[in-house]
Scaffold this motif. Sequence first.
Motif, PDB file in Angstrom:
ATOM      1  N   GLY A 139      55.160  39.077  40.636  1.00 30.83           N
ATOM      2  CA  GLY A 139      55.556  40.341  40.019  1.00 30.83           C
ATOM      3  C   GLY A 139      54.586  41.421  40.430  1.00 30.83           C
ATOM      4  O   GLY A 139      54.940  42.331  41.183  1.00 30.83           O
ATOM      5  N   LEU A 140      53.353  41.324  39.980  1.00 30.55           N
ATOM      6  CA  LEU A 140      52.360  42.332  40.365  1.00 30.55           C
ATOM      7  C   LEU A 140      52.027  42.222  41.841  1.00 30.55           C
ATOM      8  O   LEU A 140      51.735  43.226  42.493  1.00 30.55           O
ATOM      9  N   LEU A 186      53.479  45.749  42.358  1.00 29.59           N
ATOM     10  CA  LEU A 186      52.419  46.741  42.182  1.00 29.59           C
ATOM     11  C   LEU A 186      51.422  46.749  43.332  1.00 29.59           C
ATOM     12  O   LEU A 186      51.019  47.816  43.806  1.00 29.59           O
ATOM     13  N   LEU A 187      51.002  45.569  43.790  1.00 29.31           N
ATOM     14  CA  LEU A 187      49.957  45.518  44.815  1.00 29.31           C
ATOM     15  C   LEU A 187      50.342  46.229  46.116  1.00 29.31           C
ATOM     16  O   LEU A 187      49.499  46.922  46.697  1.00 29.31           O
ATOM     17  N   LEU A 193      41.090  41.607  40.548  1.00 26.93           N
ATOM     18  CA  LEU A 193      42.394  41.076  40.168  1.00 26.93           C
ATOM     19  C   LEU A 193      43.258  42.200  39.609  1.00 26.93           C
ATOM     20  O   LEU A 193      42.773  43.058  38.872  1.00 26.93           O
ATOM     21  N   LEU A 194      44.520  42.195  39.977  1.00 27.89           N
ATOM     22  CA  LEU A 194      45.540  42.971  39.283  1.00 27.89           C
ATOM     23  C   LEU A 194      46.394  41.922  38.586  1.00 27.89           C
ATOM     24  O   LEU A 194      47.189  41.239  39.227  1.00 27.89           O
ATOM     25  N   VAL A 207      42.678  53.311  42.130  1.00 27.79           N
ATOM     26  CA  VAL A 207      44.091  53.427  42.531  1.00 27.79           C
ATOM     27  C   VAL A 207      44.948  52.433  41.758  1.00 27.79           C
ATOM     28  O   VAL A 207      46.054  52.755  41.314  1.00 27.79           O
ATOM     29  N   ALA A 208      44.453  51.197  41.568  1.00 27.60           N
ATOM     30  CA  ALA A 208      45.209  50.183  40.840  1.00 27.60           C
ATOM     31  C   ALA A 208      45.431  50.601  39.390  1.00 27.60           C
ATOM     32  O   ALA A 208      46.527  50.443  38.845  1.00 27.60           O
ATOM     33  N   ARG A 209      44.386  51.132  38.768  1.00 29.89           N
ATOM     34  CA  ARG A 209      44.510  51.576  37.377  1.00 29.89           C
ATOM     35  C   ARG A 209      45.516  52.724  37.261  1.00 29.89           C
ATOM     36  O   ARG A 209      46.391  52.718  36.382  1.00 29.89           O
ATOM     37  N   GLU A 210      45.413  53.697  38.157  1.00 30.38           N
ATOM     38  CA  GLU A 210      46.309  54.851  38.097  1.00 30.38           C
ATOM     39  C   GLU A 210      47.746  54.459  38.433  1.00 30.38           C
ATOM     40  O   GLU A 210      48.693  54.913  37.775  1.00 30.38           O
ATOM     41  N   THR A 211      47.921  53.610  39.441  1.00 31.02           N
ATOM     42  CA  THR A 211      49.261  53.202  39.847  1.00 31.02           C
ATOM     43  C   THR A 211      49.925  52.354  38.765  1.00 31.02           C
ATOM     44  O   THR A 211      51.103  52.533  38.455  1.00 31.02           O
TER      45      THR A 211
END
Length: 219
Positions: free
Chosen positions: A15-16, A20-21, A59-60, A206-210
């Motif tokens: 999923g992520l 997202l990644l 990690l995301l 970027v991961a946090r904002e995205t």
Amino acid sequence: RGGAKGHVAAGAPTGLIDQLLPEVIAAMGSAADSFSYQVHYGYLADLLARLRGWQLDVLLTTYWPEVQLGPDLVVERFAELGLSIYCRPQHPLARKRNVTLDDLAAAQWILPESSGMRSFVHEIFGAEGTGRLQRPIVHDYPPFMLRTIRRMDLLSLVPDYTAEEYVQGGALKRVDYPAFQGRLSAGVVYLKDRHLTPALQRCIRVARETGTTRYARKR
């Protein structure tokens, strides 16, 4: 020094890792060769072991709210996500309005082999947990689960964001069982004593904002 180049080893669950990644990597920089990446898939326990073993930088990931990730980690949560019971539209429970606990116990399930999912099964069925289920299929690869419940009359616990495209396409349906309100948290996780290179700092930001844009505001 300016953070225009660097290497990031990232881990994420199903999923992520495919939703997202790729967005995070695309947003990291305009030049395709500015950064190099190593991407790993896994369940939370495996990803944390790799992170603590210095095999991963960040990690995301998703994690259930009660889990204690440890004082050695920095956790930057960006969303709270739903988790529901899903099946294919042809499943008898897909059309039933008042689904009972006995209905769920009598059905056949397919479940990921993860402590997080076991905790949600216990939340549904109580202390007896999986003992009430009719010989569930247990696996360690979520895409197999998604493919299987689209072809067979099986139930499974699936994060809503993972099932969304299949629901919109008519391949999956959420089982109406209001007594269960599963929740997952999603966030960026990294070691507290990890040296944050400019590339890693940028990846975390970027991961946090995205993630916030994609999931938190969508909710």
